[in-house]
Motif scaffolding. Structure first.
Motif, PDB file in Angstrom:
ATOM      1  N   ASN A 161       0.850  -1.187   0.000  1.00 32.09           N
ATOM      2  CA  ASN A 161       0.000   0.000   0.000  1.00 32.09           C
ATOM      3  C   ASN A 161       0.890   1.242   0.000  1.00 32.09           C
ATOM      4  O   ASN A 161       1.646   1.475   0.951  1.00 32.09           O
ATOM      5  N   LEU A 162       0.818   2.024  -1.050  1.00 35.15           N
ATOM      6  CA  LEU A 162       1.641   3.217  -1.187  1.00 35.15           C
ATOM      7  C   LEU A 162       0.813   4.442  -0.857  1.00 35.15           C
ATOM      8  O   LEU A 162      -0.289   4.627  -1.398  1.00 35.15           O
ATOM      9  N   VAL A 163       1.313   5.272   0.035  1.00 33.49           N
ATOM     10  CA  VAL A 163       0.628   6.508   0.403  1.00 33.49           C
ATOM     11  C   VAL A 163       1.594   7.670   0.228  1.00 33.49           C
ATOM     12  O   VAL A 163       2.803   7.488   0.120  1.00 33.49           O
ATOM     13  N   GLY A 164       1.048   8.878   0.199  1.00 34.48           N
ATOM     14  CA  GLY A 164       1.905  10.049   0.068  1.00 34.48           C
ATOM     15  C   GLY A 164       2.432  10.230  -1.340  1.00 34.48           C
ATOM     16  O   GLY A 164       1.972   9.603  -2.294  1.00 34.48           O
ATOM     17  N   ARG A 167       9.087  13.122  -2.752  1.00 35.13           N
ATOM     18  CA  ARG A 167       9.564  14.502  -2.714  1.00 35.13           C
ATOM     19  C   ARG A 167      10.454  14.805  -3.921  1.00 35.13           C
ATOM     20  O   ARG A 167      10.975  13.889  -4.564  1.00 35.13           O
ATOM     21  N   GLU A 168      10.663  16.066  -4.189  1.00 36.39           N
ATOM     22  CA  GLU A 168      11.560  16.467  -5.269  1.00 36.39           C
ATOM     23  C   GLU A 168      12.959  15.934  -4.990  1.00 36.39           C
ATOM     24  O   GLU A 168      13.452  16.002  -3.865  1.00 36.39           O
ATOM     25  N   GLY A 169      13.582  15.370  -6.008  1.00 34.65           N
ATOM     26  CA  GLY A 169      14.918  14.818  -5.851  1.00 34.65           C
ATOM     27  C   GLY A 169      14.937  13.383  -5.375  1.00 34.65           C
ATOM     28  O   GLY A 169      16.011  12.822  -5.144  1.00 34.65           O
ATOM     29  N   VAL A 170      13.755  12.790  -5.228  1.00 33.64           N
ATOM     30  CA  VAL A 170      13.637  11.380  -4.857  1.00 33.64           C
ATOM     31  C   VAL A 170      12.856  10.679  -5.960  1.00 33.64           C
ATOM     32  O   VAL A 170      11.875  11.232  -6.487  1.00 33.64           O
ATOM     33  N   TYR A 171      13.262   9.470  -6.302  1.00 30.40           N
ATOM     34  CA  TYR A 171      12.730   8.826  -7.503  1.00 30.40           C
ATOM     35  C   TYR A 171      12.200   7.420  -7.212  1.00 30.40           C
ATOM     36  O   TYR A 171      12.508   6.833  -6.172  1.00 30.40           O
ATOM     37  N   PRO A 172      11.376   6.892  -8.134  1.00 30.90           N
ATOM     38  CA  PRO A 172      10.819   5.540  -7.930  1.00 30.90           C
ATOM     39  C   PRO A 172      11.886   4.483  -7.657  1.00 30.90           C
ATOM     40  O   PRO A 172      11.637   3.525  -6.933  1.00 30.90           O
ATOM     41  N   ARG A 173      13.062   4.659  -8.232  1.00 31.44           N
ATOM     42  CA  ARG A 173      14.144   3.694  -7.978  1.00 31.44           C
ATOM     43  C   ARG A 173      14.559   3.733  -6.508  1.00 31.44           C
ATOM     44  O   ARG A 173      14.854   2.694  -5.909  1.00 31.44           O
ATOM     45  N   ASP A 174      14.594   4.918  -5.917  1.00 25.68           N
ATOM     46  CA  ASP A 174      14.874   5.027  -4.489  1.00 25.68           C
ATOM     47  C   ASP A 174      13.808   4.291  -3.689  1.00 25.68           C
ATOM     48  O   ASP A 174      14.109   3.608  -2.700  1.00 25.68           O
ATOM     49  N   LEU A 175      12.558   4.429  -4.127  1.00 26.54           N
ATOM     50  CA  LEU A 175      11.447   3.759  -3.452  1.00 26.54           C
ATOM     51  C   LEU A 175      11.597   2.240  -3.516  1.00 26.54           C
ATOM     52  O   LEU A 175      11.493   1.554  -2.491  1.00 26.54           O
ATOM     53  N   MET A 176      11.866   1.703  -4.705  1.00 21.91           N
ATOM     54  CA  MET A 176      11.910   0.245  -4.837  1.00 21.91           C
ATOM     55  C   MET A 176      13.128  -0.340  -4.144  1.00 21.91           C
ATOM     56  O   MET A 176      13.037  -1.414  -3.532  1.00 21.91           O
ATOM     57  N   GLU A 257       0.546  -7.620   4.230  1.00 20.65           N
ATOM     58  CA  GLU A 257       0.484  -6.274   3.671  1.00 20.65           C
ATOM     59  C   GLU A 257       1.573  -5.393   4.276  1.00 20.65           C
ATOM     60  O   GLU A 257       1.959  -5.572   5.432  1.00 20.65           O
ATOM     61  N   TYR A 258       2.068  -4.452   3.452  1.00 20.07           N
ATOM     62  CA  TYR A 258       3.013  -3.446   3.902  1.00 20.07           C
ATOM     63  C   TYR A 258       2.470  -2.077   3.491  1.00 20.07           C
ATOM     64  O   TYR A 258       1.757  -1.955   2.492  1.00 20.07           O
ATOM     65  N   THR A 259       2.850  -1.061   4.232  1.00 18.37           N
ATOM     66  CA  THR A 259       2.534   0.314   3.844  1.00 18.37           C
ATOM     67  C   THR A 259       3.828   1.112   3.791  1.00 18.37           C
ATOM     68  O   THR A 259       4.636   1.073   4.724  1.00 18.37           O
ATOM     69  N   PHE A 260       4.018   1.834   2.690  1.00 14.16           N
ATOM     70  CA  PHE A 260       5.184   2.707   2.525  1.00 14.16           C
ATOM     71  C   PHE A 260       4.697   4.122   2.227  1.00 14.16           C
ATOM     72  O   PHE A 260       3.900   4.326   1.309  1.00 14.16           O
ATOM     73  N   ASP A 261       5.179   5.070   3.011  1.00 18.16           N
ATOM     74  CA  ASP A 261       4.865   6.481   2.809  1.00 18.16           C
ATOM     75  C   ASP A 261       5.912   7.071   1.871  1.00 18.16           C
ATOM     76  O   ASP A 261       7.091   7.200   2.240  1.00 18.16           O
ATOM     77  N   LEU A 262       5.500   7.411   0.664  1.00 20.95           N
ATOM     78  CA  LEU A 262       6.436   7.893  -0.344  1.00 20.95           C
ATOM     79  C   LEU A 262       7.135   9.172   0.100  1.00 20.95           C
ATOM     80  O   LEU A 262       8.286   9.426  -0.284  1.00 20.95           O
ATOM     81  N   SER A 263       6.474   9.976   0.900  1.00 19.99           N
ATOM     82  CA  SER A 263       7.066  11.244   1.324  1.00 19.99           C
ATOM     83  C   SER A 263       8.248  11.049   2.267  1.00 19.99           C
ATOM     84  O   SER A 263       9.030  11.974   2.500  1.00 19.99           O
ATOM     85  N   GLU A 264       8.394   9.827   2.823  1.00 20.28           N
ATOM     86  CA  GLU A 264       9.487   9.556   3.745  1.00 20.28           C
ATOM     87  C   GLU A 264      10.696   8.913   3.063  1.00 20.28           C
ATOM     88  O   GLU A 264      11.736   8.708   3.705  1.00 20.28           O
TER      89      GLU A 264
END
Length: 416
Positions: A161-164, A167-176, A257-264
């Motif tokens: 579950n992706l929320v948020g 931020r600028e300067g952060v990319y989907p690759r950082d997320l994965m 289930e997992y939850t990841f806050d994209l803003s973090e």
């Protein structure tokens, strides 16, 4: 009991009303892809092992030469010729020099609701459009090629579950990379990663591809997004219609289930020699590099090239660094050329290559030598992945790679 997206696709391919995790189903394959990594082995088995060699439906087959382009040795040339001749003889769609296999498949073939086998582990990329794509060996591909069918042990699904919003300067690759670092390289073995939630709605098709592509690095059978309006518009723009558009039922069963806050999420780097050896990029800043690579089926599209070009514009690549820029397809290459991105890279001192797997594959262009260090947007950083066994591979985003190429050591873009 409801079904997940993956279970619905398997049920459709199996011609049954429902599919449940843990059951085995005989399925009709919508498409099969093979590249020059193993196709020559499939061809040899086709001619030398089968009593009645035939292809069930040549229209479902796609052959793509992408791993060693152009060929790097007589041995490679011979295996590619075998592939080329077989495709011509059997009228199989054949691509050579046009880009990385998964990029080609996404640009020209993949449709939501399809079940696709590819003789490459990163076939899970196709979940970006709501398809079930999974990697198989050349023997399984041969069986599918001859019969048009295969079997699938329906995997459990894990919800992410992706929320948020990033931020600028952060990319989907950082997320994965962060997700893999959190759950581990064996975190979802033979399971489906289903990405959902309000945060997923903020991501583009390219972003979906980044997440789905790397899912196999956490052991996943595949990964998948619901084909939303953004995905369907991508499809319409390319003249294709979905086979089926599925959403998971409210009462679908998830293994966990997992939850990841994209803003973090922050810029991160995977350290040698494992994809889950994660650290904030700031913790590894200062590591001297010999080579930087911007490309691959994970991070070689126009989005990443724009990010990299913006960072190097007006700057020069460090004099002790080789910076390889490799668009993921000819389509991406031409668009980057039209936007002036390739000129920007070359003016900075980067080496712009033809579309192919390049140093991510580690057996052709850009191989690194003894004790050398590479910062890469490729898919893997195992020991010896990009060259000599003593070499080291760090994985980062396009921004981190481009900034590191300029500075000559690992750094983030805001440090330039």
């Amino acid at each position: 009991m409801g079904m997940t997206i993956a279970e619905k696709i398997i049920a459709l391919a199996a011609g049954v009303p429902e599919a449940k995790a843990g059951n085995i189903y005989t399925v009709s394959l919508d498409r099969m892809m093979s590249n020059d990594g193993t196709t020559h082995l499939t061809v040899d088995m086709y001619y030398n092992r089968l009593k009645n060699p035939h292809i069930a439906d040549t229209k479902k087959m796609v052959f793509i030469v992408d791993h060693n382009v152009p060929s790097d040795s007589p041995k490679t040339a011979a295996s590619q010729k075998k592939m080329r001749d077989f495709a011509r003889e059997h009228q199989i769609d054949f691509w050579e020099g046009k880009g990385v296999c998964h990029q080609i498949m996404m640009e020209h073939y993949v449709r939501p609701g399809e079940l696709i086998f590819g003789a490459d582990s990163h076939t899970c990329t196709y979940g970006a459009l709501g398809a079930f794509g999974t990697g198989v060996g050349c023997t399984d591909l041969l069986y599918g090629m001859v019969t048009g069918t295969s079997w699938v042990l329906a995997p459990e699904t894990v919800k992410f579950n992706l929320v948020g919003k990033l931020r600028e300067g952060v990319y989907p690759r950082d997320l994965m990379l962060t997700i893999i670092g959190t759950i581990g390289a064996n975190g979802v073995n033979y399971q489906v990663m289903e990405f959902t939630g309000p945060g997923a709605k903020t991501l583009s098709v390219n972003d979906h591809m980044v997440l789905c592509n790397l899912s196999v690095e956490a052991g996943a059978k595949t990964a998948i997004f619901e084909a939303d309006e953004i995905a369907l518009e991508y499809l319409r723009a390319r003249g294709r219609e979905p086979k089926a558009v599925f959403a998971s039922d409210p009462d679908a069963v998830y293994e966990r289930e997992y939850t990841f806050d994209l803003s973090e999420i922050v810029p991160v780097v995977a350290k040698p020699d494992f994809v889950d050896a994660l650290a904030p990029a700031t913790e590894v800043c200062g590591v001297r590099i010999d080579e930087a690579f911007l490309g691959s089926c994970n991070n070689g599209r126009i989005d990443e090239l724009r990010v990299g070009a913006a960072i190097v514009k007006g700057r020069k690549v460090s004099d002790h660094v080789r910076f390889l820029v490799v668009p993921a397809s000819q389509e991406v290459y031409l668009q980057a050329m039209e936007e002036g991105l390739l000129q920007t890279f070359m003016e900075s001192g980067a080496i712009v290559m033809n579309p192919n797997c390049s140093v991510c594959w580690g057996s052709c262009q850009g191989v690194i030598g003894e004790n050398e260090v590479l910062i890469s947007t490729g898919t893997r950083n195992f020991k010896g992945r990009a060259g000599h066994p003593s070499s080291k591979v760090y994985l980062g985003s396009a921004a981190t790679v481009a900034a590191s190429a300029i500075r000559g050591e690992i750094c983030t873009a805001d440090m330039l």
